[in-house]
Design an enzyme around this catalytic site. Sequence first.
Site, PDB file in Angstrom:
ATOM      1  CE  LYS A 202      35.509  42.524  42.239  1.00  0.00           C
ATOM      2  NZ  LYS A 202      35.467  41.065  42.318  1.00  0.00           N
ATOM      3  NE  ARG A 238      27.875  41.025  41.670  1.00  0.00           N
ATOM      4  CZ  ARG A 238      28.359  42.122  42.261  1.00  0.00           C
ATOM      5  NH1 ARG A 238      29.591  42.541  41.975  1.00  0.00           N
ATOM      6  NH2 ARG A 238      27.620  42.793  43.126  1.00  0.00           N
TER       7      ARG A 238
END
Length: 258
Positions: A202, A238
């Site tokens: 991210k 994830r």
Amino acid sequence: MGVVNVTPDSFSDGGVNFEPADAAGSARRMLDEGAAIIDVGGESTRPGSEGVSLDEELRRVVPVLEALRTLPVSIDTAKSQVAARALELGALLVNDVTALRGDPELAGVVADHGAYLCLMHMRGEPRTMQNDPHYDDVVGDVARFLDERLAFAVAQGIPEESICLDPGIGFGKTVEHNFELVRRLDELTALGRPILVGISRKSSLGKIMGDPGAKTGTAAASIGAAVLAYERGASIFRVHDVREHVEALSAAVAVVAP
């Protein structure tokens, strides 16, 4: 949970797995590297992304799901018809970034198929979610939202034991919001369901390294955040870099285990 985005525009791996053969190959490699399940998605939800039509999403994911029919797969979708087709092809879990708010038929599809479900917090929608996100208390607000959506899902006939929760790292949050959620993850595990953390690559991880315009973060930063999330109670991760995460989390488990 290994990430296989069958898209041309996902924030980190857009285009890498756009061809069905490439996507299926990546999925098998991730399973060999230790992934427990592969999350297949045909619609990017990166900040600013536009949605795709039902037909296009099905065109992207169905060949991949057919190729992986006997393997553990989840479907990353908010569309009931995509979820239904994926479950017919053997998917085990529906990963819905809208937490059953995007399609009124989705809860029924999950319930009817006896599938697992992941409910994620997102402020707004991908196209607008990063437009000045604000919370009075991000952890409290996310916890209340997930608790309400959990109750809604159960009321729709989905067993509570089949549901996991995702705080939605990067979905309508600032860098500070994202790390506050990881820091206080115990307040989300208190909801009583497994917590999925999707912080892999991210942009917040790139920004804390000194690049305010970063679009992604490194594998090393992703692993560090995942280990700290594990220590705070996360149980599903994830990730894009499966082998590295499996090795790091296995070491963390060995240290923490009595």
